[in-house]
Scaffold this motif. Structure first.
Motif, PDB file in Angstrom:
ATOM      1  N   LYS A  37       0.880  -1.166   0.000  1.00  9.02           N
ATOM      2  CA  LYS A  37       0.000   0.000   0.000  1.00  9.02           C
ATOM      3  C   LYS A  37       0.916   1.214   0.000  1.00  9.02           C
ATOM      4  CE  LYS A  37      -3.999   1.840   2.499  1.00  9.02           C
ATOM      5  NZ  LYS A  37      -4.941   1.577   3.617  1.00  9.02           N
ATOM      6  N   HIS A  38       0.705   2.127  -0.925  1.00 13.31           N
ATOM      7  CA  HIS A  38       1.654   3.224  -1.149  1.00 13.31           C
ATOM      8  C   HIS A  38       0.895   4.541  -1.170  1.00 13.31           C
ATOM      9  CE1 HIS A  38       5.126   4.866  -3.877  1.00 13.31           C
ATOM     10  NE2 HIS A  38       5.013   5.511  -2.737  1.00 13.31           N
ATOM     11  N   ASP A  39       1.101   5.312  -0.115  1.00 10.41           N
ATOM     12  CA  ASP A  39       0.424   6.605   0.013  1.00 10.41           C
ATOM     13  C   ASP A  39       1.297   7.687  -0.630  1.00 10.41           C
ATOM     14  OD1 ASP A  39      -1.320   8.574   0.726  1.00 10.41           O
ATOM     15  OD2 ASP A  39      -0.880   8.519   2.868  1.00 10.41           O
ATOM     16  N   ALA A  40       1.369   7.654  -1.951  1.00  7.95           N
ATOM     17  CA  ALA A  40       2.156   8.639  -2.712  1.00  7.95           C
ATOM     18  C   ALA A  40       1.221   9.783  -3.102  1.00  7.95           C
ATOM     19  CB  ALA A  40       2.765   7.960  -3.925  1.00  7.95           C
ATOM     20  N   SER A  41       1.513  10.499  -4.194  1.00  8.58           N
ATOM     21  CA  SER A  41       0.630  11.608  -4.590  1.00  8.58           C
ATOM     22  C   SER A  41      -0.812  11.112  -4.737  1.00  8.58           C
ATOM     23  CB  SER A  41       1.137  12.263  -5.870  1.00  8.58           C
ATOM     24  OG  SER A  41       1.446  11.287  -6.831  1.00  8.58           O
ATOM     25  N   HIS A  42      -0.972   9.874  -5.219  1.00  7.60           N
ATOM     26  CA  HIS A  42      -2.285   9.224  -5.193  1.00  7.60           C
ATOM     27  C   HIS A  42      -2.120   7.893  -4.481  1.00  7.60           C
ATOM     28  CE1 HIS A  42      -4.097  12.048  -8.015  1.00  7.60           C
ATOM     29  NE2 HIS A  42      -2.940  12.008  -8.660  1.00  7.60           N
ATOM     30  N   GLY A  94      10.340  14.819  -2.132  1.00 10.00           N
ATOM     31  CA  GLY A  94      11.253  15.214  -3.202  1.00 10.00           C
ATOM     32  C   GLY A  94      11.852  14.030  -3.938  1.00 10.00           C
ATOM     33  N   ASN A  95      11.586  12.817  -3.446  1.00 11.59           N
ATOM     34  CA  ASN A  95      12.090  11.615  -4.119  1.00 11.59           C
ATOM     35  C   ASN A  95      10.969  10.933  -4.892  1.00 11.59           C
ATOM     36  OD1 ASN A  95      15.058  10.817  -3.115  1.00 11.59           O
ATOM     37  ND2 ASN A  95      13.977  11.956  -1.528  1.00 11.59           N
ATOM     38  N   TYR A  96      11.366  10.112  -5.854  1.00  9.92           N
ATOM     39  CA  TYR A  96      10.403   9.369  -6.665  1.00  9.92           C
ATOM     40  C   TYR A  96       9.508   8.519  -5.760  1.00  9.92           C
ATOM     41  CZ  TYR A  96       8.579   6.139 -10.113  1.00  9.92           C
ATOM     42  OH  TYR A  96       7.745   5.384 -10.889  1.00  9.92           O
ATOM     43  N   GLY A  97       8.209   8.662  -5.894  1.00 10.15           N
ATOM     44  CA  GLY A  97       7.258   7.870  -5.101  1.00 10.15           C
ATOM     45  C   GLY A  97       7.190   8.281  -3.642  1.00 10.15           C
ATOM     46  N   ALA A  98       7.552   9.542  -3.339  1.00 11.19           N
ATOM     47  CA  ALA A  98       7.569  10.019  -1.947  1.00 11.19           C
ATOM     48  C   ALA A  98       6.270   9.673  -1.236  1.00 11.19           C
ATOM     49  CB  ALA A  98       7.807  11.518  -1.918  1.00 11.19           C
ATOM     50  N   GLY A  99       6.399   9.144  -0.020  1.00  8.16           N
ATOM     51  CA  GLY A  99       5.222   8.782   0.763  1.00  8.16           C
ATOM     52  C   GLY A  99       5.458   7.494   1.518  1.00  8.16           C
ATOM     53  N   THR A 100       4.411   7.051   2.210  1.00  7.53           N
ATOM     54  CA  THR A 100       4.509   5.883   3.086  1.00  7.53           C
ATOM     55  C   THR A 100       4.229   4.597   2.312  1.00  7.53           C
ATOM     56  OG1 THR A 100       3.727   7.288   4.865  1.00  7.53           O
ATOM     57  CG2 THR A 100       3.641   4.922   5.262  1.00  7.53           C
ATOM     58  N   VAL A 101       5.042   3.566   2.586  1.00 10.03           N
ATOM     59  CA  VAL A 101       4.871   2.253   1.937  1.00 10.03           C
ATOM     60  C   VAL A 101       4.638   1.200   3.020  1.00 10.03           C
ATOM     61  CG1 VAL A 101       5.951   0.471   0.509  1.00 10.03           C
ATOM     62  CG2 VAL A 101       6.413   2.888   0.030  1.00 10.03           C
ATOM     63  N   MET A 102       3.576   0.424   2.859  1.00  9.25           N
ATOM     64  CA  MET A 102       3.273  -0.688   3.773  1.00  9.25           C
ATOM     65  C   MET A 102       3.271  -2.006   3.001  1.00  9.25           C
ATOM     66  SD  MET A 102      -0.443  -1.656   5.357  1.00  9.25           S
ATOM     67  CE  MET A 102      -0.527  -0.585   6.762  1.00  9.25           C
ATOM     68  N   VAL A 103       3.797  -3.054   3.612  1.00 11.17           N
ATOM     69  CA  VAL A 103       3.648  -4.399   3.030  1.00 11.17           C
ATOM     70  C   VAL A 103       2.252  -4.890   3.431  1.00 11.17           C
ATOM     71  CG1 VAL A 103       4.521  -6.766   2.949  1.00 11.17           C
ATOM     72  CG2 VAL A 103       6.118  -4.841   3.094  1.00 11.17           C
ATOM     73  N   TRP A 104       1.297  -4.632   2.544  1.00 11.26           N
ATOM     74  CA  TRP A 104      -0.108  -4.905   2.863  1.00 11.26           C
ATOM     75  C   TRP A 104      -0.398  -6.409   2.826  1.00 11.26           C
ATOM     76  CZ3 TRP A 104      -4.290  -6.827  -0.091  1.00 11.26           C
ATOM     77  CH2 TRP A 104      -5.551  -6.639   0.476  1.00 11.26           C
ATOM     78  N   ASP A 105       0.260  -7.105   1.890  1.00  7.42           N
ATOM     79  CA  ASP A 105       0.138  -8.574   1.874  1.00  7.42           C
ATOM     80  C   ASP A 105       1.404  -9.159   1.252  1.00  7.42           C
ATOM     81  OD1 ASP A 105      -1.016 -10.967   2.508  1.00  7.42           O
ATOM     82  OD2 ASP A 105      -2.346 -11.043   0.769  1.00  7.42           O
ATOM     83  N   ILE A 106       1.755 -10.342   1.709  1.00  5.20           N
ATOM     84  CA  ILE A 106       2.948 -11.007   1.180  1.00  5.20           C
ATOM     85  C   ILE A 106       2.753 -12.516   1.292  1.00  5.20           C
ATOM     86  CG2 ILE A 106       4.189 -10.900   3.412  1.00  5.20           C
ATOM     87  CD1 ILE A 106       6.750 -10.307   1.665  1.00  5.20           C
ATOM     88  N   GLY A 107       3.325 -13.231   0.337  1.00  3.75           N
ATOM     89  CA  GLY A 107       3.214 -14.688   0.351  1.00  3.75           C
ATOM     90  C   GLY A 107       3.832 -15.270  -0.900  1.00  3.75           C
TER      91      GLY A 107
END
Ligand code: MN
Length: 198
Positions: A37-42, A94-107
């Motif tokens: 889950k990536h809370d970037a500009s969108h 200021g960096n590419y994809g700026a924002g919060t990243v969560m590992v929402w699911d993995i497997g």
């Protein structure tokens, strides 16, 4: 053509972001999938499948659905390194994809695509624009398809959909909002990221 991580590296400044550097690894016996889950500009969900030593990636604005009657746009983005599958944190302003990243699911996932009873390899599925897989995640389970479309004449546009099986449901799976790795919420990850930078 073998996949590579040149575009991934080009887009990032590793002096500023804590995202993993581009290292191509040979695939393990069990192939990984991850949804971040990536809370970037969108806000969007990045759906990634391990293929040929990298994570082949799609940005899914609406996120995955367990409802087989729903198709969600999945826009192919640059390949990511396998280590990215465990990346959770904050990409600085200021960096590419700026924002919060969560590992929402993995497997792990299994390729179930066949044509005339013959198994089709994942690189071949990519080329042909039809992927059929079974996901063994913490949230996402069962069969899914990714199908390349020509919406807007853009070959980067695919559709992600659930294939009907016993896991199909009309409940909104994105309501399950905690990290599959750390059990943190987006806000908790964001706050920890800010503390880490100071
Ligand atoms: Mn993203």
């Amino acid at each position: 053509m073998p996949r590579n991580l040149k575009e991934y590296t080009k887009k990032r400044n590793f002096k500023e972001t804590t995202e993993p550097k581009a290292v191509k690894k040979s695939s393990a016996t069990k192939t990984m999938f991850v949804v971040q889950k990536h809370d970037a500009s969108h806000l969007h969900y990045d759906f990634r499948l391990e293929i040929d030593g990298v994570l082949v990636s799609w940005a899914v604005p609406k996120g995955p659905s367990m409802d087989p009657s729903v198709k969600h746009l999945a826009i192919m983005t640059e390949d990511h390194p396998l280590d990215y599958g465990h990346f959770e944190g904050v990409i600085p302003e200021g960096n590419y994809g700026a924002g919060t990243v969560m590992v929402w699911d993995i497997g792990t996932y299994e390729n179930i695509k066949t044509i005339n009873d013959k198994n089709i390899s994942m690189p071949q599925c990519l080329k042909q624009g039809t992927i059929e897989i079974i996901l063994h995640g913490k949230k996402l389970k069962g069969a899914f398809a990714l199908i390349r479309t020509h919406l807007g004449d853009n070959e980067k546009n695919w559709l992600l959909k659930k294939i009907d099986d016993k896991y199909a449901s009309t409940k909104d799976i994105t309501h399950k909002e905690k990290s599959a790795l750390s059990n943190k919420t987006m806000n908790q990850i964001a706050r920890a990221g800010v503390l880490y930078e100071k």
